[in-house]
Design an enzyme around this catalytic site. Sequence first.
Site, short mmCIF file in Angstrom:
data_model
loop_
_atom_site.label_atom_id
_atom_site.label_comp_id
_atom_site.label_asym_id
_atom_site.label_seq_id
_atom_site.Cartn_x
_atom_site.Cartn_y
_atom_site.Cartn_z
N GLU A 117 -44.92 -28.62 -2.86
CA GLU A 117 -44.32 -29.70 -2.09
C GLU A 117 -42.80 -29.74 -2.23
OE1 GLU A 117 -45.70 -31.06 0.13
OE2 GLU A 117 -47.75 -31.71 -0.31
N HIS A 158 -44.52 -37.93 -6.48
CA HIS A 158 -45.52 -37.81 -5.41
C HIS A 158 -46.90 -37.85 -6.05
CE1 HIS A 158 -48.04 -36.35 -2.24
NE2 HIS A 158 -48.18 -35.14 -2.77
N HIS A 162 -51.44 -38.74 -5.39
CA HIS A 162 -52.58 -38.89 -4.48
C HIS A 162 -53.36 -40.16 -4.85
CE1 HIS A 162 -52.86 -34.31 -3.34
NE2 HIS A 162 -51.69 -34.85 -3.07
N HIS A 188 -53.17 -38.26 2.69
CA HIS A 188 -52.52 -37.43 1.67
C HIS A 188 -52.18 -38.21 0.40
CE1 HIS A 188 -49.45 -33.94 0.94
NE2 HIS A 188 -49.82 -34.49 -0.20
N TYR A 216 -32.36 -59.76 -10.07
CA TYR A 216 -33.49 -59.73 -10.99
C TYR A 216 -33.20 -58.86 -12.22
CZ TYR A 216 -38.23 -58.89 -12.74
OH TYR A 216 -39.33 -58.80 -13.55
#
Length: 258
Positions: free
Chosen positions: A119, A137, A139, A199, A254
């Site tokens: 990727e 990234h 899943h 994905h 914050y």
Amino acid sequence: MTDEQRDAGAGRGAREGAQEARGRAGEVPGSAGSAEGAEGPEGVREAEARAWEALVATARRTVADGLVVGTSGNVSVRVGDTVLVTPSGVPYDRLSPDDLTAVDLDGRQVRGTLVPTSELPMHLTVYRHTDARAVVHTHAVHATAVSLLVPELPLVHYMAAALGGPVQVAPYATYGTEELAENMRRALADRTGCLLQNHGTITYGATLDQAYDRTAQLEWMCRLWLTAASVPGRTPHLLTEEQLTRTAEKLRGYGQPG
């Protein structure tokens, strides 16, 4: 979908390793400052070694926390103009300091011998078009489920403001392709995270911790919406854009100062 799957049982032992590595590395920023502030090649290598340690800890954490199965996600961190990435198909609990893998912003491998994540186009696209210093990234199951159902995650919680607004779903494209990277880039417009149809998720931040926390928050919001939407005869109450804008303004102050 990215790299080859491995035995999910490896995640059990990864939790302790991730916690130990995070404790040693602390909040290692994937920032240019780590490299640029160092004197000479030795300082740069030291910065990269610290960033690699934090990257491996974060990758192991995605498995331990159930956001990926096997090596089905990937992590990267930027140090100067070098991008350290998880290698393709290698179980995270087997990664060592000698496995450091890195590319330049054009994708040319500049460190290590292991093949970078499949990727890589997505990661590099994020770095080229945003101020990101770390990318995660996954899943994650609830987030992936939401990506099958809607073009945008409904505004079920004000923490969507922490990602820049309503989270978009990038249209499906084959993993590891420039087409997927381009779809992701459009979905990330003015956002720090998006869903990838059929994905998973991708988020970025100024540090690995921030990128990871945004991933975890996105998965939680997706789980919340799926839970509420599953109640028969009831429709989840959604926030308005105005309410989200007020939250975004409040979030700017914050946390602790400095």
